[in-house]
Design a protein around this motif. Structure first.
Motif, PDB file in Angstrom:
ATOM      1  N   THR A 128       5.272  53.186  57.772  1.00  0.00           N
ATOM      2  CA  THR A 128       6.353  53.678  56.925  1.00  0.00           C
ATOM      3  C   THR A 128       5.734  54.638  55.929  1.00  0.00           C
ATOM      4  O   THR A 128       4.696  54.342  55.335  1.00  0.00           O
ATOM      5  CB  THR A 128       7.032  52.506  56.182  1.00  0.00           C
ATOM      6  OG1 THR A 128       7.578  51.602  57.144  1.00  0.00           O
ATOM      7  CG2 THR A 128       8.134  53.010  55.262  1.00  0.00           C
ATOM      8  N   THR A 136      12.235  57.567  52.332  1.00  0.00           N
ATOM      9  CA  THR A 136      11.523  56.631  53.193  1.00  0.00           C
ATOM     10  C   THR A 136      11.728  57.025  54.642  1.00  0.00           C
ATOM     11  O   THR A 136      12.839  57.324  55.067  1.00  0.00           O
ATOM     12  CB  THR A 136      12.026  55.190  52.969  1.00  0.00           C
ATOM     13  OG1 THR A 136      11.783  54.844  51.601  1.00  0.00           O
ATOM     14  CG2 THR A 136      11.321  54.203  53.884  1.00  0.00           C
ATOM     15  N   VAL A 138      10.462  55.827  58.652  1.00  0.00           N
ATOM     16  CA  VAL A 138       9.762  54.891  59.532  1.00  0.00           C
ATOM     17  C   VAL A 138      10.217  55.148  60.964  1.00  0.00           C
ATOM     18  O   VAL A 138      11.373  55.474  61.215  1.00  0.00           O
ATOM     19  CB  VAL A 138      10.016  53.418  59.116  1.00  0.00           C
ATOM     20  CG1 VAL A 138      11.483  53.060  59.156  1.00  0.00           C
ATOM     21  CG2 VAL A 138       9.192  52.457  59.953  1.00  0.00           C
TER      22      VAL A 138
END
Length: 166
Positions: A128, A136, A138
Motif C-alpha cells: 500500500t 491511498t 493498493v
C-alpha cells in the motif's frame, strides 16, 4: 435491501508497445483527451521514490505513462514499459504485457476492502502506498489472478494533483 457498496470504476489501464501511437489513436478516433497534454517518462534513476516503483517492484526501471479522460469520467491509463520492455504475452499474465492489466475501483476505506478481498481468496500485489496529496493506493489480485487497484480518491482528484511525484 443490499448492504454492498457499489464501487464505481475509476479507470482502466492498458500496456502498449508504442504509447505515442496509442494515445494519438484514442484521441483521434475515440475522442479521449490526454490529461495535462503530456506523457510522463518515469525513470528509477531519476525518481527512485516514485510510488510506481513500490507497486511494481525492483524489476521496473523505466516507464512512460499517460492519463486520458474518457467521455463518462472513467479514466484510461496507457503504460509503455521500457525497462523491462513491453512483452506481447500469449498466455502468461504480466504487468508489462500487451492489453488490459488492471482495473481500478474507488473505495473510501481501501484497507477494509482489501481485508474482504483477502478473506474471499484474493491476495496483495506490492505494498500500500501514499501518492501525492495523501491518496491511498493498493493493488490486489482476485482469486483468478486479475489485478485490481483500489484508490480512496477519484481519478479526477488523483490526476489534478502535483504529478511530479509519479
Amino acid at each position: 435491501m443490499s448492504t454492498t457498496f457499489a464501487r464505481p470504476i475509476n479507470h482502466v489501464a492498458v500496456s502498449v508497445e508504442d504509447i505515442e501511437a496509442v494515445t494519438t489513436w484514442y484521441t483521434t478516433i475515440m475522442g479521449f483527451e490526454i490529461i495535462g497534454g503530456k506523457i510522463a517518462h518515469i525513470k528509477r534513476s531519476e525518481s527512485p521514490e516514485s510510488p510506481i516503483f513500490a507497486i511494481y517492484g525492483d524489476s521496473l526501471r523505466e516507464v512512460k505513462l499517460a492519463y486520458m479522460a474518457t467521455g463518462n469520467g472513467v479514466g484510461f491509463e496507457v503504460f509503455q514499459f521500457l525497462d523491462p520492455e513491453f512483452v506481447k504475452s500469449e498466455t502468461v499474465f504480466e504487468y508489462n504485457r500487451g492489453g488490459f492489466f488492471h482495473i481500478c475501483v474507488t473505495d473510501p476505506k481501501p484497507d477494509e476492502l482489501v481485508q474482504k478481498i483477502l478473506e474471499a481468496g484474493g491476495s496483495r500485489q506490492g505494498k500500500t502506498v501514499k501518492l501525492t496529496g495523501g491518496v491511498t493506493c493498493v493493488y490486489i489480485r482476485d482469486p483468478w489472478g486479475n489485478i485490481v487497484e483500489i484508490l480512496d480518491a477519484s481519478f479526477e482528484r488523483l490526476t489534478t494533483m502535483d504529478t511530479a511525484n509519479w
